[in-house]
Scaffold this motif. Structure first.
Motif, PDB file in Angstrom:
ATOM      1  N   UNK A   1       0.836  -1.211   0.000  1.00  0.00           N
ATOM      2  CA  UNK A   1       0.000   0.000   0.000  1.00  0.00           C
ATOM      3  C   UNK A   1       0.873   1.265   0.000  1.00  0.00           C
ATOM      4  N   UNK A   2       1.919   1.258   0.802  1.00  0.00           N
ATOM      5  CA  UNK A   2       2.812   2.428   0.850  1.00  0.00           C
ATOM      6  C   UNK A   2       3.495   2.617  -0.501  1.00  0.00           C
ATOM      7  N   UNK A   3       3.922   1.500  -1.103  1.00  0.00           N
ATOM      8  CA  UNK A   3       4.573   1.576  -2.418  1.00  0.00           C
ATOM      9  C   UNK A   3       3.619   2.189  -3.444  1.00  0.00           C
ATOM     10  N   UNK A   4       2.357   1.781  -3.379  1.00  0.00           N
ATOM     11  CA  UNK A   4       1.367   2.300  -4.333  1.00  0.00           C
ATOM     12  C   UNK A   4       1.130   3.792  -4.091  1.00  0.00           C
ATOM     13  N   UNK A   5       1.076   4.191  -2.827  1.00  0.00           N
ATOM     14  CA  UNK A   5       0.847   5.612  -2.521  1.00  0.00           C
ATOM     15  C   UNK A   5       2.005   6.453  -3.066  1.00  0.00           C
ATOM     16  N   UNK A   6       3.240   5.975  -2.890  1.00  0.00           N
ATOM     17  CA  UNK A   6       4.403   6.726  -3.391  1.00  0.00           C
ATOM     18  C   UNK A   6       4.330   6.822  -4.917  1.00  0.00           C
ATOM     19  N   UNK A   7       4.034   5.694  -5.568  1.00  0.00           N
ATOM     20  CA  UNK A   7       3.981   5.683  -7.038  1.00  0.00           C
ATOM     21  C   UNK A   7       2.842   6.566  -7.552  1.00  0.00           C
ATOM     22  N   UNK A   8       1.730   6.584  -6.823  1.00  0.00           N
ATOM     23  CA  UNK A   8       0.585   7.408  -7.260  1.00  0.00           C
ATOM     24  C   UNK A   8       0.894   8.897  -7.082  1.00  0.00           C
ATOM     25  N   UNK A   9       1.442   9.277  -5.925  1.00  0.00           N
ATOM     26  CA  UNK A   9       1.721  10.698  -5.664  1.00  0.00           C
ATOM     27  C   UNK A   9       2.893  11.209  -6.506  1.00  0.00           C
ATOM     28  N   UNK A  10       3.928  10.405  -6.627  1.00  0.00           N
ATOM     29  CA  UNK A  10       5.137  10.896  -7.308  1.00  0.00           C
ATOM     30  C   UNK A  10       5.038  10.755  -8.824  1.00  0.00           C
ATOM     31  N   UNK A  11       4.417   9.671  -9.300  1.00  0.00           N
ATOM     32  CA  UNK A  11       4.465   9.377 -10.735  1.00  0.00           C
ATOM     33  C   UNK A  11       3.086   9.191 -11.367  1.00  0.00           C
TER      34      UNK A  11
ATOM     35  N   UNK B   1      -6.964  11.608 -11.870  1.00  0.00           N
ATOM     36  CA  UNK B   1      -5.878  12.238 -11.102  1.00  0.00           C
ATOM     37  C   UNK B   1      -5.558  11.325  -9.918  1.00  0.00           C
ATOM     38  N   UNK B   2      -4.504  10.505 -10.058  1.00  0.00           N
ATOM     39  CA  UNK B   2      -4.219   9.494  -9.038  1.00  0.00           C
ATOM     40  C   UNK B   2      -3.783  10.104  -7.714  1.00  0.00           C
ATOM     41  N   UNK B   3      -3.125  11.276  -7.789  1.00  0.00           N
ATOM     42  CA  UNK B   3      -2.724  11.933  -6.537  1.00  0.00           C
ATOM     43  C   UNK B   3      -3.957  12.337  -5.739  1.00  0.00           C
ATOM     44  N   UNK B   4      -4.913  12.980  -6.411  1.00  0.00           N
ATOM     45  CA  UNK B   4      -6.125  13.441  -5.714  1.00  0.00           C
ATOM     46  C   UNK B   4      -6.978  12.255  -5.264  1.00  0.00           C
ATOM     47  N   UNK B   5      -7.019  11.189  -6.073  1.00  0.00           N
ATOM     48  CA  UNK B   5      -7.818  10.011  -5.703  1.00  0.00           C
ATOM     49  C   UNK B   5      -7.234   9.343  -4.458  1.00  0.00           C
ATOM     50  N   UNK B   6      -5.921   9.143  -4.476  1.00  0.00           N
ATOM     51  CA  UNK B   6      -5.264   8.472  -3.349  1.00  0.00           C
ATOM     52  C   UNK B   6      -5.410   9.318  -2.087  1.00  0.00           C
ATOM     53  N   UNK B   7      -5.169  10.615  -2.229  1.00  0.00           N
ATOM     54  CA  UNK B   7      -5.311  11.507  -1.073  1.00  0.00           C
ATOM     55  C   UNK B   7      -6.766  11.522  -0.604  1.00  0.00           C
ATOM     56  N   UNK B   8      -7.697  11.520  -1.563  1.00  0.00           N
ATOM     57  CA  UNK B   8      -9.119  11.551  -1.228  1.00  0.00           C
ATOM     58  C   UNK B   8      -9.544  10.336  -0.412  1.00  0.00           C
ATOM     59  N   UNK B   9      -9.052   9.151  -0.795  1.00  0.00           N
ATOM     60  CA  UNK B   9      -9.394   7.949  -0.024  1.00  0.00           C
ATOM     61  C   UNK B   9      -8.857   8.062   1.403  1.00  0.00           C
ATOM     62  N   UNK B  10      -7.633   8.569   1.516  1.00  0.00           N
ATOM     63  CA  UNK B  10      -7.039   8.719   2.854  1.00  0.00           C
ATOM     64  C   UNK B  10      -7.859   9.718   3.673  1.00  0.00           C
ATOM     65  N   UNK B  11      -8.241  10.826   3.035  1.00  0.00           N
ATOM     66  CA  UNK B  11      -8.980  11.877   3.745  1.00  0.00           C
ATOM     67  C   UNK B  11     -10.369  11.390   4.163  1.00  0.00           C
ATOM     68  N   UNK B  12     -11.002  10.630   3.276  1.00  0.00           N
ATOM     69  CA  UNK B  12     -12.335  10.105   3.605  1.00  0.00           C
ATOM     70  C   UNK B  12     -12.264   9.176   4.818  1.00  0.00           C
ATOM     71  N   UNK B  13     -11.260   8.306   4.805  1.00  0.00           N
ATOM     72  CA  UNK B  13     -11.109   7.347   5.909  1.00  0.00           C
ATOM     73  C   UNK B  13     -10.766   8.047   7.211  1.00  0.00           C
ATOM     74  N   UNK B  14      -9.998   9.140   7.132  1.00  0.00           N
ATOM     75  CA  UNK B  14      -9.557   9.814   8.357  1.00  0.00           C
ATOM     76  C   UNK B  14     -10.613  10.781   8.895  1.00  0.00           C
ATOM     77  N   UNK B  15     -11.389  11.409   7.991  1.00  0.00           N
ATOM     78  CA  UNK B  15     -12.254  12.485   8.470  1.00  0.00           C
ATOM     79  C   UNK B  15     -13.744  12.237   8.325  1.00  0.00           C
ATOM     80  N   UNK B  16     -14.138  11.266   7.516  1.00  0.00           N
ATOM     81  CA  UNK B  16     -15.566  11.089   7.220  1.00  0.00           C
ATOM     82  C   UNK B  16     -16.003   9.677   7.616  1.00  0.00           C
ATOM     83  N   UNK B  17     -15.367   8.701   7.003  1.00  0.00           N
ATOM     84  CA  UNK B  17     -15.735   7.310   7.266  1.00  0.00           C
ATOM     85  C   UNK B  17     -14.888   6.808   8.431  1.00  0.00           C
ATOM     86  N   UNK B  18     -15.141   7.405   9.581  1.00  0.00           N
ATOM     87  CA  UNK B  18     -14.300   7.140  10.745  1.00  0.00           C
ATOM     88  C   UNK B  18     -14.781   5.903  11.494  1.00  0.00           C
TER      89      UNK B  18
END
Ligand code: SF4
Length: 361
Positions: free
Chosen positions: A126-136, A186-203
């Motif tokens: 999962x971390x590898x995918x997040x790095x690849x999505x945000x960076x590339x 937009x993979x950066x926004x999608x990946x960040x969006x999933x993280x944000x949803x899990x942290x702030x909405x779907x708690x």
């Protein structure tokens, strides 16, 4: 309750992206960069740690180790003080090992594909995918604890999410959600969006479904099943352990000893630790130190993931002639320099109660 495939997958990723742009988290120090080193550092620090805690650590770490080579050239002892207090110290040791490996084996070039990034020490899928999505911008799915919660609830996936079959189903669904999306996602926004949803909405507990962009198609909301998803893990009995710690102070210095690199607080500097007070007296006696005048301090506890450690601290001042020469792995540290030592949080707390606040961070 059977799993359901009724929740729509088409448009799932685009909905998350739209929501992230208007309502997600922005302006965090590790956002707005495509530098894989910085993204990697933030992802590792954010594992099991809240954003608010990570911000200061991240900035301090980067100020000292601004790039991969600076980290690779440092010794592990130089790195650990910048992690002390964040916990899960294997993360810092792996980070350091990984920086060295990239410099030595890959000529300092961070791998670009999630599959290759996941081969590095301490970097999971999962971390590898997040790095690849945000960076590339790679179309690689993530699946951390927060995202598992969103997926199990939205798609109605039952069973222990840590169980192999359920985990495979989650990964499969996460990939399918990306495959169903536009080519220009937009993979950066999608990946960040999933993280944000899990942290702030779907708690955990009661999720904020009224604010959730996925509410219209969400299995858990439509069937009022939020409370039973994700399915709880089978309970393990948390263990309890105890120890005695000795604050041995002499001539304005405190005796510390370095923990082995594996195990709890690996590589950090700790107070001498014993099974109990009796073991402490016996060990000190064998080195000519009389623990008779040692004062018992207020006991306290520290909770790890799998057990609780009950700590009985003792203070012995100025009566340790047998320890003028520290044993291998031990060091006398002047009180004024304790702030620079890589101390685990409970040791820092204990020493912070004894010495002026400005000598410890
Ligand atoms: S609607 Fe509620 S349960 Fe469903 S994904 Fe959103 S926050 Fe989670």
């Amino acid at each position: 309750m059977p799993a359901t495939d009724a929740a729509p997958i088409a448009g799932f990723a685009e909905t998350v992206v739209r929501w992230q742009r208007t309502s997600g988290r922005h302006g965090l120090p590790w956002q707005g960069t495509c530098d894989p080193y910085r993204i990697w550092l933030s992802e590792i620090m954010l594992q099991q740690t809240q954003v608010a805690t990570v911000v200061d650590y991240y900035q301090r770490f980067l100020a000292r180790f601004p790039d991969l080579r600076a980290l690779a050239q440092a010794s592990q002892d130089e790195v650990m003080p910048y992690w002390a207090g964040l916990g899960y110290y294997a993360r810092a040791r792996n980070l350091h090992r990984c920086a060295r490996e990239i410099c030595e084996r890959l000529d300092g070039e961070f791998p670009r594909r999630a599959e290759d990034i996941a081969q590095l020490p301490g970097i999971g899928r999962s971390t590898a995918a997040a790095i690849a999505a945000f960076a590339y911008g790679e179309r690689a799915p993530i699946m951390d604890g927060n995202v598992k919660r969103v997926f199990t609830r939205y798609f109605g996936i039952y069973g222990n999410p840590a169980a192999r079959a359920v985990e495979q189903q989650l990964w499969h669904t996460a990939q399918a959600a990306i495959d169903a999306a536009d080519a220009g996602l937009d993979m950066g926004a999608y990946t960040q969006g999933l993280m944000d949803l899990g942290a702030g909405c779907c708690t955990r507990g009661v999720p904020a479904c009224a604010q959730c962009p996925l509410a219209a198609g969400c299995y858990a909301r439509l069937n009022s099943r939020q409370h039973e998803l994700p399915a709880p893990k089978p309970r393990k009995q948390a263990g309890e352990r105890q120890c005695a710690m000795l604050v041995l102070e002499q001539d304005g210095r405190v005796l510390l000893e370095q923990r082995p690199s594996r195990g709890i607080w690996g590589g950090l500097w700790c107070l001498p630790q014993y099974e109990d007070a009796q073991a402490m007296r016996a060990a000190c006696g064998s080195r000519g130190i009389d623990c008779g005048p040692a004062q018992r301090m207020v006991p306290f506890s520290h909770t790890f993931t799998h057990f609780k450690l009950h700590i009985e601290p003792w203070l012995l001042r100025g009566t340790a002639p047998g320890l003028q020469e520290p044993a291998p792995g031990q060091a006398w540290v002047p009180v004024g320099e304790l702030a620079g030592a890589a101390l685990p949080a409970p040791v820092k707390k204990l020493l912070g109660g004894l010495y002026p606040a400005d000598s410890l961070i």
